[in-house]
Design a protein around this motif. Structure first.
Motif, PDB file in Angstrom:
ATOM      1  N   VAL A 129      45.890  48.892  45.453  1.00 19.43           N
ATOM      2  CA  VAL A 129      44.895  48.206  44.625  1.00 19.43           C
ATOM      3  C   VAL A 129      44.750  46.789  45.157  1.00 19.43           C
ATOM      4  O   VAL A 129      45.752  46.064  45.265  1.00 19.43           O
ATOM      5  CB  VAL A 129      45.315  48.174  43.139  1.00 19.43           C
ATOM      6  N   ASP A 130      43.561  46.382  45.494  1.00 15.67           N
ATOM      7  CA  ASP A 130      43.315  45.042  46.001  1.00 15.67           C
ATOM      8  C   ASP A 130      43.623  43.998  44.925  1.00 15.67           C
ATOM      9  O   ASP A 130      43.375  44.235  43.740  1.00 15.67           O
ATOM     10  CB  ASP A 130      41.860  44.906  46.459  1.00 15.67           C
ATOM     11  N   LEU A 131      44.165  42.848  45.343  1.00 17.70           N
ATOM     12  CA  LEU A 131      44.481  41.796  44.382  1.00 17.70           C
ATOM     13  C   LEU A 131      43.275  41.409  43.541  1.00 17.70           C
ATOM     14  O   LEU A 131      43.402  41.098  42.353  1.00 17.70           O
ATOM     15  CB  LEU A 131      45.022  40.553  45.121  1.00 17.70           C
ATOM     16  N   ALA A 132      42.124  41.433  44.143  1.00 16.83           N
ATOM     17  CA  ALA A 132      40.909  41.055  43.421  1.00 16.83           C
ATOM     18  C   ALA A 132      40.547  42.065  42.340  1.00 16.83           C
ATOM     19  O   ALA A 132      39.793  41.750  41.418  1.00 16.83           O
ATOM     20  CB  ALA A 132      39.744  40.903  44.400  1.00 16.83           C
ATOM     21  N   ASP A 133      41.104  43.270  42.431  1.00 19.17           N
ATOM     22  CA  ASP A 133      40.788  44.328  41.461  1.00 19.17           C
ATOM     23  C   ASP A 133      41.890  44.543  40.431  1.00 19.17           C
ATOM     24  O   ASP A 133      41.806  45.463  39.613  1.00 19.17           O
ATOM     25  CB  ASP A 133      40.528  45.658  42.200  1.00 19.17           C
ATOM     26  N   ILE A 134      42.929  43.725  40.472  1.00 20.20           N
ATOM     27  CA  ILE A 134      44.059  43.922  39.559  1.00 20.20           C
ATOM     28  C   ILE A 134      43.621  43.923  38.103  1.00 20.20           C
ATOM     29  O   ILE A 134      44.072  44.748  37.307  1.00 20.20           O
ATOM     30  CB  ILE A 134      45.153  42.841  39.797  1.00 20.20           C
TER      31      ILE A 134
END
Length: 264
Positions: A76-81
């Motif tokens: 999971v991308d950090l921006a999508d957490i």
């Protein structure tokens, strides 16, 4: 007079509690966690947890639990957490409570983790909210370092916020350490790695301070009378409580009388 004796015993008991931790340091974990700001909340929802650190007192080995580590494993991308926060937080807390359940023999040393606002209860509550079944650590296995230091050195031992004041007094660097205000800003900026680094730093700082209290080298602002919690009336109370002190008092009083009459 009982007040001063109570303070004297309180100081002694707190010092002995810290000493006992270091006698069995392999079975002591220093814990801290970071979370969403719990101030100015209008919806009544409890703050989300971002990271937890548990440091072994003797070796310094540290287990950490964080949403960004779970996100990395799950790609999971950090921006999508934020879109996956419930699931990531739940899995992080699953890991932490599984760890806690295998360390029932340990004492947990913490800083103000006392209630549902910020504490073990808050972690347990978040886990339940997310559908988990938390392991509940017994209260007798929890020791609040902040309260122990007040018992030993008195309420004037450091200015607020006390943890940061103690770091300054003891020349401990603030590298990676975030104040409460800075943590709130990091949360707003979704800087989860920075929050995690701060949590790791704080368990190191707490272990450092506990070690100095144990070795009686902790620098504080406490006046000497607060540091000692001692008062002449304590001697009178101790004499009343213990025959040995009473015998010593009798001998000293007898010596004083003999001096007066010129025998010695």
């Amino acid at each position: 007079m009982g007040k001063y004796l109570d303070l004297y015993k309180q100081r002694r008991n707190a010092s002995e509690a810290i000493d006992a931790l270091f006698k069995n340091a392999h079975h002591c974990l220093v814990i801290h966690y970071s979370c969403e700001s719990f101030y100015d909340r209008v919806d009544g929802r409890t703050p989300r947890i971002t990271s937890i650190a548990a440091r072994q007192l003797d070796s310094g080995q540290t287990r950490s639990f964080s949403i960004h580590k779970i996100a990395e494993i799950q790609k999971v991308d950090l921006a999508d957490i934020e879109r996956h926060y419930d699931r990531l937080e739940r899995e992080m807390l699953d890991e932490f409570f599984a760890f806690a359940a295998t360390h029932t023999h340990c004492t947990w040393l913490h800083w103000n983790m006392r209630d549902i606002n910020y504490g073990f209860q808050a972690l347990e509550h978040r886990h339940r909210v997310l559908g988990g079944t938390p392991f509940e650590t017994k209260d007798e296995k929890k020791l609040d370092l902040s309260r122990l230091l007040i018992s030993i050195y008195g309420v004037r031992y450091a200015g607020h916020p006390r943890l940061e004041s103690l770091m300054k007094l003891n020349r401990i660097t603030h590298q990676d350490f975030l104040s409460g205000k800075a943590e709130a800003a990091a949360w707003e900026g979704r800087e989860f790695v920075k929050l995690h680094q701060s949590t790791l730093r704080k368990v190191d700082v707490m272990a450092n301070l506990a070690g100095r209290a144990h070795s009686r080298t902790l620098a504080t602002q406490a006046p000497w009378q607060d540091r000692l919690h001692f008062h002449p009336s304590v001697i009178v109370e101790l004499v009343k409580e213990h025959w040995l002190y009473g015998l010593l008092g009798f001998v000293l009083a007898g010596a004083g009388v003999l001096r007066l009459v010129g025998v010695i």
